[in-house]
Design an enzyme around this catalytic site. Structure first.
Site, PDB file in Angstrom:
ATOM      1  CE  LYS A  28      -0.548  -0.044   5.041  1.00  0.00           C
ATOM      2  NZ  LYS A  28      -1.502  -0.058   6.166  1.00  0.00           N
TER       3      LYS A  28
ATOM      4  NE  ARG B 240      -5.101  -1.222  12.405  1.00  0.00           N
ATOM      5  CZ  ARG B 240      -4.254  -1.311  11.392  1.00  0.00           C
ATOM      6  NH1 ARG B 240      -3.582  -0.247  10.976  1.00  0.00           N
ATOM      7  NH2 ARG B 240      -4.048  -2.470  10.798  1.00  0.00           N
TER       8      ARG B 240
END
Length: 360
Positions: A37, A131
């Site tokens: 990414k 998270r």
């Protein structure tokens, strides 16, 4: 090539990959998921990754990046837990997805049945970084039990995220908890979990000689992104001397070069981004503007290669630099290059206005 541009040395990148994958696999039998990414899964770099023997999987957080690289031969792993609206594309383009919500997993199962597939998943466990992932232990076992009832979902492993949000540094004890979950699940549900993904580039410090922490033997996969592209582990930010930290360089061009005051003239309000800037009066200075701005990159995340230059600030499309200590060495049209970090690499590749230039 037009500016601004990000210059990518593919030879240095290949050397980074070869060193680090050998370093990882020499310590224990671990598969490597290369996270793509940071460079928006650019096809030029994906081709390199796809041909590297040390890389086992390609991982990304954006389904669009898998679609544009559909022809890549390695298995594809979606490392961001999927949205409901992505389910059809996830099953179609992705081999393995990370998940933490049973309702999404059930939707994946329905879609996999429609497409005549079995979709593989990793169940994410939250071990303190806060998270994604299931936080309570009994909830993990409850969800696993529900997954086992789904005909078109194969639970192939567990994963944990550390350092990305809460900055929690991986330790042997934390990752052993993940391995303990794996052992309990295999015993309770009579399944085999082959992929225990023990974090990202922040976990590789445990493979070093000078650490008291050791990567537990039950960890069978690591997700490596930043370490490949920037040549460092990310728990403590230590560079590997065997790796290149300059695979990527941002290059811009001077569009104005003039002597001006260092302090604005008139009442100072807020800038284009709603912030009230502060300035230091240094008298007259040689000020240069280069053609890049906040729309492309955060000016606090880049550093001029020429240490005599100092970034003063930026607006949407203009980056202002103090050239006073090097005033005779530059002129309009000259290029200025910058070292970049992970965040600036991410934003530069996301910006369509920053050209991509590859050295092969």
């Amino acid at each position: 090539m037009k500016n601004p541009r990000i210059v990518v040395d593919l030879n240095k990148l290949k050397e980074n990959i070869d060193f680090l994958t050998s370093h990882i696999k020499d310590h224990q039998d671990i598969s490597v998921t290369a996270i793509t990414k940071s460079f928006s899964a650019h096809p030029e770099i994906i081709e390199l990754y796809d041909n590297c023997e040390g890389i086992d999987y390609l991982g990304d957080s954006r389904i669009e990046n898998f679609i544009k690289n559909e022809s890549a031969s390695k298995e594809k792993v979606l490392v961001r837990i999927p949205m409901m609206t992505e389910v059809e594309e996830v099953v179609k383009y992705v081999d393995i997805s990370f998940n933490s919500e049973i309702e999404v997993i059930k939707k994946l199962n329905e879609e996999a049945k429609k497409q005549g597939k079995t979709h593989k998943i990793l169940l994410m466990v939250d071990l303190g970084d806060l998270r994604e992932g299931i936080f309570e232990e009994e909830d993990v076992y409850t969800v696993v039990g529900q997954i086992c009832e789904l005909d078109n979902i194969e639970l192939v492993g567990l994963g944990v995220n550390l350092t990305c949000y809460g900055a929690v540094i991986p330790t042997e004890n934390i990752l052993q908890t993940l391995v303990d979950y794996k052992n309990q699940i295999e015993e309770r549900f009579d399944v085999t979990l082959s992929m225990i993904s023990g974090g990202n580039s922040s976990s590789i410090y445990m493979l070093g000689q000078d650490t008291k922490e050791n990567l537990p033997k039950g960890v069978t996969n690591l997700r490596i992104g930043e370490a490949f592209v920037l040549g460092r582990e990310t728990a403590y930010g230590k560079d590997y001397k065997e790796m290149h930290q300059d695979v990527f360089t941002l290059t811009t061009e001077i569009v104005e070069y003039k002597t001006k005051p260092s302090y604005p003239i008139g009442e100072v309000g807020v800038d284009a981004f709603g912030n009230k800037p502060t300035f230091v009066d240094k008298g007259l200075m040689k000020r240069g503007i280069v053609g890049i701005g906040k729309q492309d990159v955060d000016d606090t995340a880049i550093v001029p290669v020429d240490s005599r230059l100092e970034i003063i600030g930026s607006s949407s499309d203009h980056l202002i630099i103090d050239f006073t200590k090097a005033s005779d060495d530059y002129k309009v049209g000259d290029e200025v290059s910058f070292h970049i970090d992970y965040g600036s690499l991410l934003s530069c590749f996301t910006s369509e206005y920053v050209k991509k230039d590859f050295i092969k």
